[in-house]
Design a protein around this motif. Structure first.
Motif, PDB file in Angstrom:
ATOM      1  N   ARG A   1       0.811  -1.220   0.000  1.00 38.77           N
ATOM      2  CA  ARG A   1       0.000   0.000   0.000  1.00 38.77           C
ATOM      3  C   ARG A   1       0.842   1.267   0.000  1.00 38.77           C
ATOM      4  O   ARG A   1       0.510   2.258   0.647  1.00 38.77           O
ATOM      5  CB  ARG A   1      -0.952   0.007   1.208  1.00 38.77           C
ATOM      6  N   GLY A   2       1.968   1.245  -0.705  1.00 41.97           N
ATOM      7  CA  GLY A   2       2.823   2.415  -0.768  1.00 41.97           C
ATOM      8  C   GLY A   2       3.670   2.637   0.468  1.00 41.97           C
ATOM      9  O   GLY A   2       4.404   3.631   0.553  1.00 41.97           O
ATOM     10  N   GLN A   3       3.594   1.725   1.432  1.00 42.79           N
ATOM     11  CA  GLN A   3       4.391   1.829   2.650  1.00 42.79           C
ATOM     12  C   GLN A   3       5.614   0.932   2.521  1.00 42.79           C
ATOM     13  O   GLN A   3       5.555  -0.162   1.963  1.00 42.79           O
ATOM     14  CB  GLN A   3       3.575   1.413   3.867  1.00 42.79           C
ATOM     15  N   ALA A   4       6.726   1.401   3.040  1.00 36.04           N
ATOM     16  CA  ALA A   4       7.989   0.672   2.945  1.00 36.04           C
ATOM     17  C   ALA A   4       8.214  -0.158   4.194  1.00 36.04           C
ATOM     18  O   ALA A   4       8.166   0.363   5.316  1.00 36.04           O
ATOM     19  CB  ALA A   4       9.145   1.642   2.747  1.00 36.04           C
ATOM     20  N   LEU A   5       8.438  -1.455   3.990  1.00 36.60           N
ATOM     21  CA  LEU A   5       8.748  -2.352   5.105  1.00 36.60           C
ATOM     22  C   LEU A   5      10.240  -2.642   5.197  1.00 36.60           C
ATOM     23  O   LEU A   5      10.754  -2.926   6.279  1.00 36.60           O
ATOM     24  CB  LEU A   5       7.988  -3.668   4.951  1.00 36.60           C
ATOM     25  N   GLY A   6      10.935  -2.612   4.052  1.00 36.78           N
ATOM     26  CA  GLY A   6      12.351  -2.922   4.039  1.00 36.78           C
ATOM     27  C   GLY A   6      12.819  -3.210   2.631  1.00 36.78           C
ATOM     28  O   GLY A   6      12.130  -2.903   1.643  1.00 36.78           O
ATOM     29  N   VAL A   7      14.003  -3.805   2.510  1.00 31.63           N
ATOM     30  CA  VAL A   7      14.577  -4.148   1.204  1.00 31.63           C
ATOM     31  C   VAL A   7      15.152  -5.559   1.273  1.00 31.63           C
ATOM     32  O   VAL A   7      15.565  -6.034   2.334  1.00 31.63           O
ATOM     33  CB  VAL A   7      15.684  -3.161   0.783  1.00 31.63           C
ATOM     34  N   VAL A   8      15.174  -6.218   0.102  1.00 30.46           N
ATOM     35  CA  VAL A   8      15.798  -7.532  -0.031  1.00 30.46           C
ATOM     36  C   VAL A   8      16.859  -7.430  -1.116  1.00 30.46           C
ATOM     37  O   VAL A   8      16.590  -6.904  -2.206  1.00 30.46           O
ATOM     38  CB  VAL A   8      14.776  -8.619  -0.399  1.00 30.46           C
ATOM     39  N   SER A   9      18.049  -7.912  -0.819  1.00 38.13           N
ATOM     40  CA  SER A   9      19.155  -7.883  -1.772  1.00 38.13           C
ATOM     41  C   SER A   9      19.480  -9.309  -2.199  1.00 38.13           C
ATOM     42  O   SER A   9      19.753 -10.167  -1.348  1.00 38.13           O
ATOM     43  CB  SER A   9      20.386  -7.228  -1.143  1.00 38.13           C
ATOM     44  N   PHE A  10      19.442  -9.551  -3.519  1.00 37.52           N
ATOM     45  CA  PHE A  10      19.771 -10.851  -4.092  1.00 37.52           C
ATOM     46  C   PHE A  10      21.099 -10.706  -4.836  1.00 37.52           C
ATOM     47  O   PHE A  10      21.221  -9.860  -5.733  1.00 37.52           O
ATOM     48  CB  PHE A  10      18.691 -11.315  -5.066  1.00 37.52           C
ATOM     49  N   TYR A  11      22.079 -11.523  -4.469  1.00 40.58           N
ATOM     50  CA  TYR A  11      23.390 -11.480  -5.123  1.00 40.58           C
ATOM     51  C   TYR A  11      23.641 -12.802  -5.846  1.00 40.58           C
ATOM     52  O   TYR A  11      23.264 -13.869  -5.354  1.00 40.58           O
ATOM     53  CB  TYR A  11      24.512 -11.279  -4.105  1.00 40.58           C
ATOM     54  N   ARG A  12      24.310 -12.708  -7.000  1.00 38.58           N
ATOM     55  CA  ARG A  12      24.877 -13.901  -7.639  1.00 38.58           C
ATOM     56  C   ARG A  12      26.380 -13.716  -7.726  1.00 38.58           C
ATOM     57  O   ARG A  12      26.868 -12.607  -7.998  1.00 38.58           O
ATOM     58  CB  ARG A  12      24.255 -14.119  -9.018  1.00 38.58           C
ATOM     59  N   HIS A  13      27.094 -14.796  -7.532  1.00 40.41           N
ATOM     60  CA  HIS A  13      28.542 -14.697  -7.428  1.00 40.41           C
ATOM     61  C   HIS A  13      29.205 -15.838  -8.183  1.00 40.41           C
ATOM     62  O   HIS A  13      28.575 -16.806  -8.620  1.00 40.41           O
ATOM     63  CB  HIS A  13      28.967 -14.711  -5.959  1.00 40.41           C
ATOM     64  N   ARG A  14      30.518 -15.664  -8.382  1.00 31.85           N
ATOM     65  CA  ARG A  14      31.371 -16.678  -9.013  1.00 31.85           C
ATOM     66  C   ARG A  14      30.788 -17.118 -10.351  1.00 31.85           C
ATOM     67  O   ARG A  14      30.567 -16.284 -11.227  1.00 31.85           O
ATOM     68  CB  ARG A  14      31.589 -17.834  -8.047  1.00 31.85           C
ATOM     69  N   ASP A  15      30.518 -18.417 -10.537  1.00 29.22           N
ATOM     70  CA  ASP A  15      30.082 -18.893 -11.852  1.00 29.22           C
ATOM     71  C   ASP A  15      28.565 -18.894 -12.016  1.00 29.22           C
ATOM     72  O   ASP A  15      28.041 -19.454 -12.983  1.00 29.22           O
ATOM     73  CB  ASP A  15      30.620 -20.304 -12.107  1.00 29.22           C
ATOM     74  N   GLU A  16      27.827 -18.277 -11.093  1.00 28.49           N
ATOM     75  CA  GLU A  16      26.384 -18.174 -11.266  1.00 28.49           C
ATOM     76  C   GLU A  16      26.063 -17.206 -12.405  1.00 28.49           C
ATOM     77  O   GLU A  16      26.772 -16.218 -12.612  1.00 28.49           O
ATOM     78  CB  GLU A  16      25.714 -17.698  -9.976  1.00 28.49           C
ATOM     79  N   GLU A  17      24.984 -17.480 -13.126  1.00 27.75           N
ATOM     80  CA  GLU A  17      24.599 -16.624 -14.233  1.00 27.75           C
ATOM     81  C   GLU A  17      24.156 -15.261 -13.724  1.00 27.75           C
ATOM     82  O   GLU A  17      23.510 -15.161 -12.680  1.00 27.75           O
ATOM     83  CB  GLU A  17      23.450 -17.262 -15.018  1.00 27.75           C
TER      84      GLU A  17
END
Length: 762
Positions: free
Chosen positions: A348-364
């Protein structure tokens, strides 16, 4: 399968490599003239070939089939005496090897590629010429070539086709994506039954497989995230669901106010708002889980909280935002992360937080489709977090309400020690207790439990507790007290059922349990009334223990309107009485041993030991009330039988005067007590019935009681100035701290209490 005689063989480049006598007779060319030349040259171009590797249309009455032998590939032309149709064979072959949308590969018996048709779409690396002669599983760049070789050899040995095997290739050099292929194998058999090789088809199903994996991940997240109603637990569920299925490194950071159940802020979020690292999975974390800090400005994370838009961020050494967050930059470098998606948790337009997704090394690396997927994942997680936040807020409010409604300080009379063991359950609960001091050296122990949790349960508990205190002040018998409490609970239940159908409470019926135990310190007896709770447990001095045989009545606010039986049992001084909202002592036999072994301990220490024994059983709210009666010393009680005429009044005053002198009560207090005794005794003699009894009890207060067998109801009267009587109870009420009437099965007791400067102390 064709079975005619071989007329001629044509190589892949169109040269005639075999010319039979039958072909010389039919076509009028000798072997020497034909072999080594192309069909087009032999026929002079009139009926020449239509493309590389295909026989001339002039041989339309003959059958044509491919033949694989070792590394060679030829076309055989056979004389079928009109049984075959060369035009049809040509159309099939042309479709398969020229216009087929899938990759086709002709393999020999050693699984080497003889001929390939790469097909449309992104194909395995290399061209037709480059693939010829290569080992098929290795040429295709498969992730597990040995497993694929075994599958192909199995088809070669058994002749049973294998269809639509989905396999993966290794990434191309340079960081390209893995491809997914649907492989099928069909064996090539010769006319005489000899095994010639395999035909393998390869269809690129990469996008289909990726879409399927994304759908499976989204369904998995929807099924597993949100099972618990705690914000941090939901964050951990999200991390566990997406790693490593989607990526290996995930960080969930939630605004601190959301963790506490407060309303989340609207975007853009102020830069000073702190976030808590709620969950993490990966190699190296910039900050420990549970750490609370604000996000540095000028980073993708702060930007996401500003506009609630997900971002695909390539991570390189010269990324300008890394310098704003050195700790995170160091963790990224040490984890070899190269691709990042930062997605908001928002409702509803309210911010709860953030999620960070990382890929590393040989991941696409991530792509645009992954942004859409992470948005869907975070949208579901945000709803679950918001539900948990609301539950946390409601639980906090309920706990606050309940804490305010329960006794703010522990109070117990001098004739009884009391302690409680309370283990709160998830979401709170409706268990409560009360210790109410009554007149005449009596104490009421009350234990109750309203079924449910939340604010509504806490407020209902507070209402019932208030009613008990009001009724106890009327000095009702325990069974009468329970009956009136049940009437109140039934009224509350009817009000709840009358709520609109859309109100959540309309569908939650009110049910409550209660146990009332009234201890008489003078007689050392206890009267029990039970409405649904477990039977009391008693440990007598010396260690003997038993569950007390107290019959149960119906639960409060239930449909059963049966009466509540009262049971009076001896309760010797020094024993321990245990009352619980659950049958803990029956379901956990070890608790009985703890009670018996700690019978001589202070009750507070004993309650701690019981809690230690239950440390792994926090599934529901548990309340255990412990009471150790000490009794009323005999030298602090005066009991005087009274005569049946008014001569009993001066006799009672004289007996009281002597006892007050022995107790050291001051003259002023003694005068007040004599006045109260005179009025109570005279009132009983005029309006009551024999036998009569006076009792004086000294503990924290001085209590005067006069009992008779009459059924008349005394009431306080404001007499007129010309009246000669009727002022007895009015005088008592004026000089005493409190007075009341207690009814019995036969007769009544009228009592009055007053404070004295020499009242006994425990």
């Amino acid at each position: 399968m064709s079975s005619g005689a071989v007329l001629l063989r044509i190589a892949a480049d169109g040269r005639i490599v075999e010319w039979s006598a039958r072909a010389a007779d039919l076509l009028g060319r000798s072997r020497e003239e034909a072999e080594g030349r192309t069909v087009a040259e032999l026929m002079g171009g009139d009926d020449g070939t239509t493309g590389r590797g295909t026989p001339p249309a002039a041989l339309g009455a003959m059958s044509v089939r491919p033949v694989v032998s070792g590394d060679s590939f030829t076309w055989e032309v056979r004389d079928e005496h009109g049984e075959g149709t060369t035009d049809r064979d040509l159309a099939i072959l042309r479709t398969l090897f020229v216009h087929s949308p899938i990759g086709l590969h002709v393999l020999d018996a050693d699984l080497r590629i003889v001929r390939s048709r790469i097909g449309t779409g992104e194909a395995p690396p290399g061209t037709e010429d480059a693939l010829a002669g290569q080992d098929f599983p290795e040429a295709l760049g498969l992730e597990d070539p040995e497993k694929e070789r075994a599958a192909a050899l199995r088809v070669l040995m058994t002749g049973e086709p294998t269809l639509q095997r989905v396999v993966r290739s290794v990434p191309n050099i340079g960081g390209g994506r893995r491809r997914h292929y649907s492989l099928s194998y069909v064996r090539l058999d010769g006319v005489d039954g000899e095994v010639l090789g395999l035909v393998a088809s390869a269809l690129d199903v990469t996008e289909h497989e990726r879409a399927l994996r994304r759908l499976e991940l989204l369904e998995h997240v929807r099924a597993t995230v949100g099972e618990r109603l705690e914000v941090v637990a939901v964050c951990q569920e999200l991390v566990d669901a997406v790693a490593p299925a989607f990526t290996s490194i995930v960080v969930v950071e939630v605004i601190e106010d959301v963790i506490r159940g407060e309303e989340p802020p609207l975007a853009p979020v102020d830069h000073d708002v702190p976030l808590r690292r709620a969950a993490f999975k990966g190699l190296m974390s910039a900050h420990p889980v549970g750490d609370v800090r604000r996000l540095p400005d000028g980073t993708p994370f702060s930007r996401v909280l500003n506009d609630l838009r997900p971002r695909l961020v390539p991570v390189t050494e010269d990324s300008p935002w890394l310098s704003a967050d050195p700790a995170r930059a160091d963790a990224i470098a040490r984890s070899d992360a190269h691709s990042l998606i930062v997605a908001p948790l928002t409702v509803r337009g309210q911010a709860l937080g953030v999620v960070s997704f990382y890929r590393h090394r040989d991941e696409e690396p991530f792509d645009e489709d992954d942004i859409a997927l992470t948005s869907d994942l975070c949208a579901h997680a945000a709803l679950c977090i918001d539900n948990a936040r609301r539950f946390t807020r409601e639980r906090t409010i309920a706990a606050t309400v309940k804490r305010r409604l329960l006794p703010q300080r522990r109070s117990a009379p001098s004739t009884m020690d009391v302690a409680r063991m309370h283990i709160a359950g998830p979401g709170g609960g409706g268990a409560w207790f009360d210790v109410i001091e009554l007149a005449g050296g009596r104490t009421a122990l009350v234990l109750g439990d309203v079924v449910g949790r939340g604010v509504a349960t806490a407020t209902t508990m507070g209402q019932l507790r208030t009613v008990i205190h009001a009724l106890a002040a009327l000095d009702l018998e325990p069974n009468e007290l329970m009956a009136r409490l049940s009437d109140t609970a039934a009224l509350l239940a009817s009000e709840r059922s009358a709520l609109p159908a859309g109100d959540p409470l309309h569908h939650e019926p009110l049910t409550a349990d209660c146990l009332i135990a009234v201890y008489d310190a003078v007689d050392q007896t206890c009267t029990f009334v039970r409405a649904g709770l477990p039977e009391p447990y008693l440990i007598r001095p010396g260690g003997d223990a038993q569950t007390l045989p107290v019959p149960g009545g119906p639960v409060l606010a239930g449909t059963d309107r049966s009466p509540f039986p009262a049971t009076e049992l001896p309760l010797p001084a020094g024993s321990i009485l245990a009352l619980g909202n659950e049958d803990l002592l029956e379901s956990e036999p070890g608790l009985r041993a703890v009670l018996r072994e700690g019978a001589e301990l202070p009750l507070d220490e004993l309650s701690d030991r019981l809690a230690y024994a239950l440390r792994d059983h926090h599934g529901s709210e548990k309340l255990l009330l412990l009471a150790r009666p000490t009794g009323q010393p005999a030298d602090q009680v005066l009991t005087v039988p009274l005569a049946e005429d008014l001569a009993a009044v001066p006799e009672a005053r004289a007996a009281v005067r002597g006892q007050l002198d022995a107790w050291g009560v001051g003259a002023d207090d003694a005068f007040t007590t004599e006045l109260v005794v005179s009025e109570l005794v005279a009132n009983a003699l005029r309006h009551g019935a024999p036998p009569y009894r006076l009792r004086l009890i000294l503990d924290e207060r001085l209590t005067c009681e006069v009992r008779d067998a009459g059924d008349s109801v005394p009431h306080l009267k404001h007499a007129r100035a010309i009246d000669e009587g009727g002022r007895g109870l009015f005088i008592v009420a004026s000089v005493a701290d409190g007075w009341g009437i207690r009814y019995h099965a036969v007769g009544k007791t009228v009592w009055a209490q007053q404070s004295t400067s020499t009242a006994a102390s425990p």
